[in-house]
Design a protein around this motif. Structure first.
Motif, PDB file in Angstrom:
ATOM      1  N   ARG A  99       0.805  -1.222   0.000  1.00 27.10           N
ATOM      2  CA  ARG A  99       0.000   0.000   0.000  1.00 27.10           C
ATOM      3  C   ARG A  99       0.842   1.277   0.000  1.00 27.10           C
ATOM      4  O   ARG A  99       0.369   2.325  -0.462  1.00 27.10           O
ATOM      5  CB  ARG A  99      -0.920   0.006   1.226  1.00 27.10           C
ATOM      6  N   HIS A 100       2.056   1.198   0.529  1.00 33.00           N
ATOM      7  CA  HIS A 100       2.878   2.403   0.668  1.00 33.00           C
ATOM      8  C   HIS A 100       4.322   2.081   0.258  1.00 33.00           C
ATOM      9  O   HIS A 100       5.240   2.188   1.062  1.00 33.00           O
ATOM     10  CB  HIS A 100       2.842   2.914   2.117  1.00 33.00           C
ATOM     11  N   TRP A 101       4.488   1.674  -0.973  1.00 38.60           N
ATOM     12  CA  TRP A 101       5.818   1.284  -1.438  1.00 38.60           C
ATOM     13  C   TRP A 101       6.823   2.429  -1.297  1.00 38.60           C
ATOM     14  O   TRP A 101       7.993   2.199  -1.018  1.00 38.60           O
ATOM     15  CB  TRP A 101       5.746   0.810  -2.877  1.00 38.60           C
ATOM     16  N   GLY A 102       6.360   3.636  -1.465  1.00 42.15           N
ATOM     17  CA  GLY A 102       7.249   4.782  -1.325  1.00 42.15           C
ATOM     18  C   GLY A 102       7.850   4.882   0.066  1.00 42.15           C
ATOM     19  O   GLY A 102       9.007   5.306   0.224  1.00 42.15           O
ATOM     20  N   ALA A 103       7.093   4.471   1.081  1.00 45.38           N
ATOM     21  CA  ALA A 103       7.603   4.500   2.454  1.00 45.38           C
ATOM     22  C   ALA A 103       8.694   3.451   2.657  1.00 45.38           C
ATOM     23  O   ALA A 103       9.664   3.687   3.379  1.00 45.38           O
ATOM     24  CB  ALA A 103       6.465   4.270   3.450  1.00 45.38           C
ATOM     25  N   VAL A 104       8.544   2.292   2.013  1.00 40.43           N
ATOM     26  CA  VAL A 104       9.574   1.254   2.089  1.00 40.43           C
ATOM     27  C   VAL A 104      10.853   1.738   1.411  1.00 40.43           C
ATOM     28  O   VAL A 104      11.961   1.561   1.939  1.00 40.43           O
ATOM     29  CB  VAL A 104       9.074  -0.057   1.445  1.00 40.43           C
ATOM     30  N   VAL A 105      10.701   2.346   0.246  1.00 38.64           N
ATOM     31  CA  VAL A 105      11.860   2.888  -0.464  1.00 38.64           C
ATOM     32  C   VAL A 105      12.554   3.951   0.373  1.00 38.64           C
ATOM     33  O   VAL A 105      13.789   4.016   0.432  1.00 38.64           O
ATOM     34  CB  VAL A 105      11.432   3.461  -1.831  1.00 38.64           C
ATOM     35  N   ALA A 106      11.756   4.788   1.049  1.00 37.23           N
ATOM     36  CA  ALA A 106      12.336   5.825   1.899  1.00 37.23           C
ATOM     37  C   ALA A 106      13.143   5.213   3.046  1.00 37.23           C
ATOM     38  O   ALA A 106      14.204   5.729   3.417  1.00 37.23           O
ATOM     39  CB  ALA A 106      11.234   6.729   2.445  1.00 37.23           C
TER      40      ALA A 106
END
Length: 325
Positions: free
Chosen positions: A73-80
């Protein structure tokens, strides 16, 4: 003061569920293994170990599920998190947890333990190469980003032989042991340079000082499993574990006065590693002194785990976990 990049401000707590949560399964898995090491000499029987193992498996499964939902749901948070200079080092806590659970399962379900060990070893190798590539690649790190949590990828490598040697994977075990020891020595030099000559670590990272106990303690266990006995090198490793424990004890009163953060789980696994090492030394040499040390450390570890579980539950209830930094 060093500033750290923060996670994108997606709505909901799921986006801020940190990779550092896997440190809890490292602590719980280490506690289960410490109870198994103490079962014989202290007459505890198998039930405490099996109860702790069950709790570790449930916690690991739950954390994996939640983090996979975050990734979906929040792939951008994992990348961050991957690009975060501190949290990057915590990604191998996933593979380390798998290796610890495989070690614990070896006496209960050997086939499942071997499958989990193979998966954990492969993931550990990938994450070690990925994290180290990030360290020495094109990304810019500052001296303030360095902290003892950077030991985690190295510690993960020296955990591999504990089960690998018992399963007969000796070449793989020596390979990971050599890699872990090399990077431990390199990082030990860098971390001490950072601690002595640069600004103090941020408050939330102070508990990671305890991680310094883990590499020599775990390396001792692996070396004994690979060689079958306590030789001169094993003596050096366990002695270094006690030396770092003494250094940490001096710092502990100050650390315990700090506000609670998930980084306090760094207290659990290193103490578990030294506890297991002490019981193993007592088993191999018949040392009554190390049996007493192991018993005392197990009591301390039990208090640490109980305190961490209670304090984490309270922080979750108060909404202090999974919030933006």
């Amino acid at each position: 003061m060093t500033s750290f990049p923060t996670t994108p401000a997606e709505h909901g707590r799921l986006a801020h569920f940190p990779i550092t949560f896997f440190a809890t399964t490292m602590g719980l898995g280490g506690f289960a293994l410490a109870l198994r090491a103490a079962a014989g000499p202290l007459g505890l029987g198998p039930m405490p170990f099996r109860a702790a193992l069950g709790a570790s498996l449930v916690a690991f499964g739950l954390i994996v599920l939640i983090y996979l939902l975050k990734a979906a749901r929040h792939w951008g948070a994992v990348v961050a998190e991957w690009h975060h200079p501190v949290r990057l080092a915590f990604f191998p806590t996933t593979s380390v947890s798998m290796l610890l659970l495989a070690t614990a399962l070896l006496s209960e379900a050997p086939a499942a333990a071997e499958a989990l060990w193979l998966a954990g070893t492969a993931l550990q190798g990938v994450l070690t190469l990925s994290v180290i590539t990030s360290w020495i690649g094109t990304r810019s790190f500052l001296h303030g980003h360095l902290n003892p949590a950077w030991f985690i990828p190295a510690v993960g490598n020296v955990i591999v032989p504990i089960t690998g040697a018992q399963l007969g994977y000796m070449e793989v075990s020596f390979l990971f042991f050599a890699a872990g020891m090399m990077f431990w020595l390199i990082l030990l030099t860098l971390v001490f340079n950072r601690l002595v000559f640069h600004d103090p670590m941020p408050v939330r990272l102070q508990p990671t000082l305890v991680i310094m106990i883990a590499p020599p303690a775990v390396a001792f266990i692996s070396w004994v499993r690979m060689t079958g006995g306590v030789d001169a090198f094993a003596h050096i490793l366990i002695s270094l574990g006690y030396v770092f424990a003494a250094l940490v004890v001096v710092q502990l009163p100050r650390i315990l006065r700090l506000p609670f953060a998930m980084s306090f789980w760094a207290l659990s696994f290193p103490v578990a590693g030294l506890t297991i090492a002490s019981f193993l030394y007592a088993e191999k040499t018949g040392s009554a002194a190390h049996l007493v040390i192991g018993t005392g450390l197990l009591g301390l570890l039990t208090l640490i785990i109980a305190g961490l579980v209670g304090r984490t539950a309270l922080a979750i209830a108060r909404g202090q976990i999974c919030v933006p930094e």
